[in-house]
Structure formats: structure tokens, C-alpha cells
Enzyme design. Sequence first.
Site, PDB file in Angstrom:
ATOM      1  CE  LYS A   1       4.677 -10.859 -50.124  1.00 23.31           C
ATOM      2  NZ  LYS A   1       4.871  -9.620 -49.346  1.00 23.31           N
TER       3      LYS A   1
ATOM      4  CD  GLN B   1       5.397  -6.066 -50.241  1.00 22.21           C
ATOM      5  OE1 GLN B   1       4.603  -6.999 -50.162  1.00 22.21           O
ATOM      6  NE2 GLN B   1       6.679  -6.215 -49.956  1.00 22.21           N
TER       7      GLN B   1
ATOM      8  CG  ASP C   1       3.115  -9.096 -43.590  1.00 19.68           C
ATOM      9  OD1 ASP C   1       3.577 -10.098 -44.172  1.00 19.68           O
ATOM     10  OD2 ASP C   1       3.112  -7.952 -44.086  1.00 19.68           O
TER      11      ASP C   1
END
Length: 290
Positions: free
Chosen positions: A53, A97, A120
Site C-alpha cells: 500500500k 490493518q 477501507d
Amino acid sequence: MTAVVLDGKACAAEVEAEVSAQVAELAEAGVHPHLAVVIVGDDPASHIYVSGKERACARVGIRSTRIDLPADTDFSRVVSTVEELNANDDVHGILVQSPLPKGMDELAVTDLIDPAKDVDGFHPSNLGRLVQGRVDGMVPCTPAGIVHLLNWGGVELSGKRAVVIGRSRIVGTPVSLLLARKGVDSTVSVAHSRTADLAGLCRQADILVAAVGRAELVRADWVKPGAAVIDVGVNRVDDDSERGYHLAGDVHPEVSAVAGTISPVPGGVGPMTIAMLMRNTVRAAFNQSK
Ligand code: NAP
């Protein structure tokens, strides 16, 4: 017949080029998209994902900040980290995460993230919009990437029968909502570990999405000839190689002989997920600059 491969890397590169142009436009207006990634603990796969990422951010010109917290961090420290990022006007996107260390409540963390910064797309207000059929919020990255890849590959979705194996809030449920949405118009069945005659259900699918986490579960005789098959799975399979393992999808390689189109692992859904994260971050920055 050998299935046409849906090249997620090529598709993601096109999305990233669009995102780069948007980043440049925002920069002219004095806005510099900034993604903060919080990682708790030392799960090796998570570290690989986060590095991927960060590299994508560098490619498209998004600033990224990584906040590493040790595995024994108090939950209250995770909470205060997210709260600080919520309050920081310089940060447009926040990603914590997954997985968090055992015992930490991921949903509680998701609830805390400012929905405007929830790149997200897992906050209840973003998932709730999706249930309303709206895609103007932060749409979860893997599901958005799957639908984008299908469209990019010219796969007809309207009026087609889709089967999604998996009902997680990260992949299975949101992708089934996206496929069934007005304007996309697939007829969707959602399968899970209690589904009876899974193979028989899958054989009815024009579009089959496997988001299970079981290596090579989907076999050739589960697939309707010519179907579009999206393999979301990333499974570590131990072997005798130097590394000691290889990665396998949820779909057995023999399926390529039956499907019409198929997304590979690696190089299918993975790059699309990251490209959609970049897109969400720029969208978040744009929305917050208004
Ligand atoms: P998850 O939360 O573990 O959900 C798995 C789903 O599969 C559950 O709904 C489960 O059913 C169902 N399932 C498990 N075994 C099954 C079986 N034998 N038959 C039918 N259904 C079964 O996993 P996830 O987070 O959705 O991820 C799924 C896979 O996608 C994993 O391999 C993950 O690594 C991968 N993934 C890849 C990306 C990417 O960017 N490439 C992103 C996210 C995830 P129940 O609900 O009944 O338990």
C-alpha cells in the site's frame, strides 16, 4: 477452451493513472492527499500488505504515514491513535490493518474511524450506504475492485446469475450488495460454510466470486462452462520450496479449462484492492477539501 485472464495488474495500472491525475489536480488547489496506516503487531502477511500500500501511495503521489504499534499495545493506545488521526486535518484517510492481535475488537476500532476518513469502507455508515444502494461513500476496496475488474473485462453483469462464496463484511457481503445493486443488476446468491450443495449452486453461476480462504476449493466441475470466475483467496500453502510455502487462490487451476474469464492469483484482485484504496484516499481528500 482456456479462460481469458482478467489482468488485475493492467486494470489497476489504469486506475492508478487516473488517481495520479486527480492527485495532481488536488495539488494545484493546495490539497495533498495523505493516508495514515496503523499496523499493530508483527504479522508478516500484514507487513507485506502494508508495504504494498505504501508503494502504491508513492506511485500515485499520495503521502503515506505508517504507525507501527507493538503486538502488546494496550487497546486504549490503539483507540487514542485513531482519535488523534481523526482530529488531524492533515490526514485524509485512515486504515487500521487487519488482523489486530488476538483479543482486540476490530469492530470497535472500525466504529471509531471518522467515516469521511474510512478509506477501507468498513464503518457502519459506509456499509450502511451500500445497503441503501449508494456508492457515494467509501466503498470497500476489494469488492469495488472486483466489480471494476469485471466491467473492465467486458463481463456482462445485468440479468446474470452471480454466486458469491463467502459472507464476510470485508469481501463477501459488500461484493454481493454491489453486484445486486440497481444499475449493476446481477441476481446474487451468497454461499457460506452452511450452504447445502455448494457445488450445485456454483454450477448455476454466470459469475462466480470465491472469497473463502480455502486453497483451491472451487473445482472445474463446480463451474458452468464460460462463466466468469473471480478468485479472491490468498492462501499460504506449505511446500518443499526454499521459501517453504506458495500462495494459492480459492480456485483450482483446472478451472481455467472451463471458465470463460478468470482472475489469477496473484495479479488479479490483489492489485485492484490497492488501486481502489488509492481511489478512496483521493476521494476522501477531495471531500474533506470542499
Ligand atoms: P473470512 O472472513 O474468513 O470469510 C470466509 C467466508 O467463507 C465465510 O463467510 C465462511 O462461511 C465461508 N467459508 C469458509 N469455508 C467455507 C466452505 N468450505 N464452503 C463455503 N463457504 C466457506 O475471509 P475474508 O476476509 O472474506 O477473505 C476470504 C479470502 O479472500 C481469504 O483468502 C483472504 O486472504 C482473501 N482476501 C484477499 C484480498 C485481496 O485483496 N486479494 C482481500 C481480502 C481478502 P461462514 O460465514 O459460514 O463462516
